[in-house]
Design a protein around this motif. Structure first.
Motif, mmCIF file in Angstrom:
data_model
loop_
_atom_site.group_PDB
_atom_site.id
_atom_site.type_symbol
_atom_site.label_atom_id
_atom_site.label_comp_id
_atom_site.label_asym_id
_atom_site.label_seq_id
_atom_site.Cartn_x
_atom_site.Cartn_y
_atom_site.Cartn_z
ATOM 1 N N GLN A 55 0.897 -1.312 0.044
ATOM 2 C CA GLN A 55 -0.007 0.196 -0.069
ATOM 3 C C GLN A 55 0.883 1.249 -0.150
ATOM 4 O O GLN A 55 0.559 2.177 -0.894
ATOM 5 N N PRO A 56 1.968 1.194 0.880
ATOM 6 C CA PRO A 56 2.759 2.621 0.677
ATOM 7 C C PRO A 56 2.941 2.900 -0.862
ATOM 8 O O PRO A 56 3.682 3.928 -1.107
ATOM 9 N N LEU A 57 3.322 1.935 -1.518
ATOM 10 C CA LEU A 57 3.899 1.977 -3.185
ATOM 11 C C LEU A 57 2.656 2.284 -4.072
ATOM 12 O O LEU A 57 2.646 3.032 -5.001
ATOM 13 N N LEU A 58 1.642 1.474 -3.809
ATOM 14 C CA LEU A 58 0.477 1.481 -4.678
ATOM 15 C C LEU A 58 -0.777 2.321 -4.137
ATOM 16 O O LEU A 58 -1.580 2.613 -5.189
ATOM 17 N N GLY A 59 -0.823 2.513 -3.045
ATOM 18 C CA GLY A 59 -1.965 3.406 -2.639
ATOM 19 C C GLY A 59 -3.385 2.735 -2.876
ATOM 20 O O GLY A 59 -3.454 1.525 -2.566
ATOM 21 N N GLU A 60 -4.062 3.422 -3.186
ATOM 22 C CA GLU A 60 -5.622 2.994 -3.659
ATOM 23 C C GLU A 60 -5.470 1.826 -4.707
ATOM 24 O O GLU A 60 -6.646 1.032 -4.871
ATOM 25 N N ARG A 61 -4.272 1.620 -5.489
ATOM 26 C CA ARG A 61 -4.480 0.715 -6.593
ATOM 27 C C ARG A 61 -4.300 -0.715 -5.924
ATOM 28 O O ARG A 61 -4.144 -1.715 -6.789
ATOM 29 N N ILE A 62 -4.181 -0.928 -4.648
ATOM 30 C CA ILE A 62 -4.208 -2.159 -4.228
ATOM 31 C C ILE A 62 -5.434 -3.070 -4.597
ATOM 32 O O ILE A 62 -5.609 -3.996 -4.568
ATOM 33 N N HIS A 63 -6.754 -2.174 -4.872
ATOM 34 C CA HIS A 63 -7.764 -2.705 -5.282
ATOM 35 C C HIS A 63 -8.136 -2.666 -6.845
ATOM 36 O O HIS A 63 -9.042 -3.301 -7.166
ATOM 37 N N GLY A 64 -6.916 -2.501 -7.526
ATOM 38 C CA GLY A 64 -7.118 -2.417 -8.840
ATOM 39 C C GLY A 64 -6.405 -3.747 -9.422
ATOM 40 O O GLY A 64 -6.052 -4.755 -8.804
ATOM 41 N N PRO A 65 -5.970 -3.791 -10.796
ATOM 42 C CA PRO A 65 -5.720 -4.848 -11.630
ATOM 43 C C PRO A 65 -4.568 -5.359 -10.921
ATOM 44 O O PRO A 65 -4.170 -6.440 -10.864
ATOM 45 N N VAL A 66 -3.646 -4.609 -10.677
ATOM 46 C CA VAL A 66 -2.112 -4.894 -10.158
ATOM 47 C C VAL A 66 -2.376 -5.536 -8.804
ATOM 48 O O VAL A 66 -1.622 -6.513 -8.581
ATOM 49 N N GLY A 67 -3.100 -5.107 -8.017
ATOM 50 C CA GLY A 67 -3.419 -5.874 -6.526
ATOM 51 C C GLY A 67 -4.034 -7.019 -6.764
ATOM 52 O O GLY A 67 -3.436 -7.965 -6.074
ATOM 53 N N ARG A 68 -4.588 -7.082 -7.744
ATOM 54 C CA ARG A 68 -5.611 -8.518 -8.028
ATOM 55 C C ARG A 68 -4.487 -9.543 -8.479
ATOM 56 O O ARG A 68 -4.493 -10.825 -8.041
ATOM 57 N N VAL A 69 -3.816 -9.227 -9.401
ATOM 58 C CA VAL A 69 -2.605 -9.937 -9.832
ATOM 59 C C VAL A 69 -1.685 -10.335 -8.822
ATOM 60 O O VAL A 69 -1.268 -11.563 -8.709
ATOM 61 N N ILE A 70 -1.590 -9.608 -8.028
ATOM 62 C CA ILE A 70 -0.317 -9.977 -6.695
ATOM 63 C C ILE A 70 -1.184 -11.077 -5.868
ATOM 64 O O ILE A 70 -0.587 -12.019 -5.651
ATOM 65 N N ASP A 71 -2.416 -10.715 -5.617
ATOM 66 C CA ASP A 71 -3.290 -11.718 -4.753
ATOM 67 C C ASP A 71 -3.552 -13.211 -5.558
ATOM 68 O O ASP A 71 -3.388 -14.092 -4.669
ATOM 69 N N ILE A 72 -3.844 -13.147 -6.681
ATOM 70 C CA ILE A 72 -3.829 -14.306 -7.346
ATOM 71 C C ILE A 72 -2.644 -15.080 -7.491
ATOM 72 O O ILE A 72 -2.567 -16.282 -7.012
ATOM 73 N N LEU A 73 -1.729 -14.364 -7.685
ATOM 74 C CA LEU A 73 -0.146 -15.095 -7.539
ATOM 75 C C LEU A 73 0.086 -15.593 -6.157
ATOM 76 O O LEU A 73 0.588 -16.711 -5.952
ATOM 77 N N ALA A 74 -0.229 -14.759 -5.434
ATOM 78 C CA ALA A 74 0.221 -15.331 -3.961
ATOM 79 C C ALA A 74 -0.735 -16.571 -3.475
ATOM 80 O O ALA A 74 -0.060 -17.486 -2.907
ATOM 81 N N ILE A 75 -1.970 -16.286 -3.666
ATOM 82 C CA ILE A 75 -2.922 -17.555 -3.383
ATOM 83 C C ILE A 75 -2.598 -18.673 -4.027
ATOM 84 O O ILE A 75 -2.101 -20.030 -3.605
ATOM 85 N N VAL A 76 -2.112 -19.028 -5.563
ATOM 86 C CA VAL A 76 -1.823 -20.058 -6.156
ATOM 87 C C VAL A 76 -0.349 -20.383 -5.621
ATOM 88 O O VAL A 76 -0.131 -21.657 -5.617
ATOM 89 N N GLY A 77 0.638 -19.646 -5.502
ATOM 90 C CA GLY A 77 1.994 -19.888 -5.106
ATOM 91 C C GLY A 77 1.955 -20.672 -3.600
ATOM 92 O O GLY A 77 2.549 -21.638 -3.238
ATOM 93 N N THR A 78 1.011 -20.161 -2.764
ATOM 94 C CA THR A 78 0.854 -20.515 -1.481
ATOM 95 C C THR A 78 0.113 -21.923 -1.515
ATOM 96 O O THR A 78 0.641 -22.783 -0.699
#
Length: 587
Positions: free
Chosen positions: A181-204
């Motif tokens: 969030q300090p880097l992305l701000g509200e973009r954590i809810h956008g496409p970049v944030g969603r890609v990060i979360d999908i990759l994190a879930i799959v990798g986990t």
């Protein structure tokens, strides 16, 4: 379309993240079943390239993470609390330790407690050491504790601390994207944030599946010795199915009724087995050896922390240390969120010292007793462990071959299987609960169907990796872990920067001061859902924002983000019910 499917299934999560993760899992399953040889080659070649070119990066990375955590612990930031400034921990130290240990590396300690010391004793990692000598035994314990001590728990502690800070200090959603969030701000809810979360879930999911695969092999080996059950693909699938069903029930019960009780029971059973081995074995030798092993570990640690086997280039490190670090970091988001959830209210100093020191101390005792028991059998007893584990390659059966040298071997082997099963269950249900939380973006109880889905997904991937690949089971697990771990290491460095920046923003550049008070953030879909149902709390926002006037005097300024129109409209319409000091949400 995804929203309609989401509503039809009565889910309560982010449709994009949930179905995106499910799609990646489905594609992997189909490709593995249809193109088995090709998938094997991809993972084998990819992991070989990573080992050859970037093995040093893995070694350096974990050591850098450890040094950063030590810095935070002893710095002024160590007083910052993961939650409100006056908040206190909700779990006792004993329950806290039991849960983080059982969900961390409980299964792996059972798997490698005998196998790793035996392997290093018979095949010393460093050149010039005579196999099966006193020096080989001493170094075997040093390397084993290096692999399961401070460095392993560093990999869990860094994301756990980042999750704890951004979830409970800045009140952001429990997602990997929130840590940026300090880097992305509200973009954590956008496409970049969603890609990060999908990759994190799959990798986990893949990282946990590797752990489950190792546990399945060990359970199968134990059952083969106890009841003559064959060590086959069918047996392993049945084991995964049976344990997954129990895990599904546990995850449906939730954290306190399911996971907490299983964790507490399992750690007590594991300690009971440890005490039995200590009492019935060469007690004095085990106690002396444990103390000596701790000293060996501490003396070897500075060199091992940067050791890359550069000049000898034996290839040993790629199959052991690099594999461990890569595999551990793939499931660190799951363990990280889980540890953060059970650690709310603790200071950073309490958190880092506890998560690093307590499990490491237990690890030293665990491996000290089992390791000394191994060397006693090989040097003073009938031997047979080197032949069974190293020569014949029966790594999953190492624990049970070891227990045959002690009284009541049938009973202790059954207890060993039970411990692995319990660790197995707590790992699956903890991971399922955490992945569901990452998908939904909030910690409130979600529909049972969502949580059970992740249990099934973990079981299916573990079964695929073990039985449907053309490679030998353990090799397939290692290849997948090494390849998937790479992006997580890169994110680790970004995590350090993001956490340090957030701490400096909230606590100020100098002095120990109260931190900003951040408003609770909900994902857009959850905000709108709660608005329509009348369940929205006061002051909730979508774009990460803090309460005006709560920042310390010397804190650097942070711009208030623009909230979406529907957020501003909601707060404007509810102004009359909000306290005057809470009324202002600046665009």
């Amino acid at each position: 379309m995804l929203d309609r499917l989401h509503d039809a299934l009565r889910l309560r999560t982010s449709p994009t993240i949930f179905f995106g993760s499910a799609a990646v899992i489905l594609v992997f399953v189909v490709l593995t079943l249809v193109f088995t040889d090709t998938m094997d080659a991809v993972f084998a070649q990819g992991s070989a390239w990573v080992i050859e070119q970037l093995g040093w990066f893995y070694i350096l990375g974990v050591t850098v993470f450890l040094l950063f955590l030590v810095y935070l612990m002893i710095s002024r930031f160590g007083q910052v609390r993961l939650g409100a400034d006056d908040e206190r921990p909700q779990h006792s130290n004993m329950s806290w330790f039991a849960m983080l240990f059982a969900a961390g590396i409980g299964t792996i300690l059972m798997f490698w407690a005998v196998a790793e010391p035996v392997n290093h004793y018979a095949n010393p990692p460093r050149q010039g050491v005579v196999p099966e000598s006193t020096e080989a035994a001493t170094e075997a314990m040093g390397f084993t504790l290096y692999h399961f001590g401070l460095h392993t728990w560093t990999i869990f502690t860094l994301p756990a601390l980042a999750f704890g800070y951004f979830m409970y200090k800045r009140n952001l959603p429990p997602r990997v994207s929130s840590m940026f969030q300090p880097l992305l701000g509200e973009r954590i809810h956008g496409p970049v944030g969603r890609v990060i979360d999908i990759l994190a879930i799959v990798g986990t999911l893949f990282g946990v599946a590797v752990s489950i695969g190792l546990g399945t092999m060990q359970i199968n080996s134990g059952l083969a010795r106890l009841f003559g059950i064959s060590e086959s693909a069918l047996s392993q699938i049945l084991i995964i199915t049976a344990v997954s069903i129990v895990a599904a029930v546990s995850v449906a019960l939730g954290l306190d009724r399911g996971i907490k009780r299983l964790s507490n029971a399992n750690i007590l059973i594991a300690i009971a087995l440890l005490v039995f081995i200590l009492v019935s074995g060469p007690t004095v030798m085990m106690l002396k050896g444990t103390v000596e092993s701790a000293g060996t570990y501490l003396s070897m640690l500075p060199a091992l922390a940067f050791w890359n086997d550069t000049l000898a280039d034996t290839g040993w490190q790629s199959g052991w240390t690099v594999f461990y670090w890569a595999w551990t970091i793939t499931w660190s988001p799951f363990v990280g969120i889980f540890i953060a959830r059970i650690s709310r209210g603790r200071t950073i100093r309490q958190f880092v010292s506890g998560v690093l020191a307590l499990p490491t101390l237990f690890t030293i005792i665990w491996f000290g007793i089992f390791g000394m028991g191994v060397f006693d059998i090989e040097r003073n007893g009938d031997g047979g462990l080197v032949e069974a584990v190293v020569t014949e390659g029966d790594i999953p059966g190492a624990m049970f071959v070891f227990l045959e040298n002690f009284p009541l071997s049938t009973v202790t082997s059954a207890v060993g299987v039970l411990i692995v099963v319990f660790f197995f269950i707590t790992s699956i249900d903890s991971a399922a609960l955490v992945m569901d939380t990452m998908g939904s973006g909030h910690e409130e109880e979600s529909p049972v169907l969502q949580r059970v889905f992740w249990v099934v997904a973990i079981g299916v991937i573990a079964a695929i990796l073990l039985t449907a690949t053309g490679a030998e089971g353990l090799t397939a697990l290692q290849n997948v872990a090494i390849l998937i771990g790479l992006p997580f290491f890169v994110l680790g460095y970004v995590m350090i920067y993001s956490l340090l920046r957030a701490l400096r923003e909230d606590a100020g550049e100098v002095g120990v001061l109260p931190t900003r008070r951040w408003r609770r953030v909900l994902p857009p879909e959850e905000f709108q859902r709660r608005t329509t149902t009348g369940q929205l709390d006061e002051g909730v926002v979508v774009a990460p924002d803090y309460v005006e006037g709560s920042e310390p005097d010397n804190a650097p300024p942070i711009e208030h983000p623009a909230q979406p129109d529907y957020v501003q409209e909601y707060h404007t319409s509810s102004m009359r019910t909000v306290r005057p000091e809470e009324q202002r949400i600046r665009p």
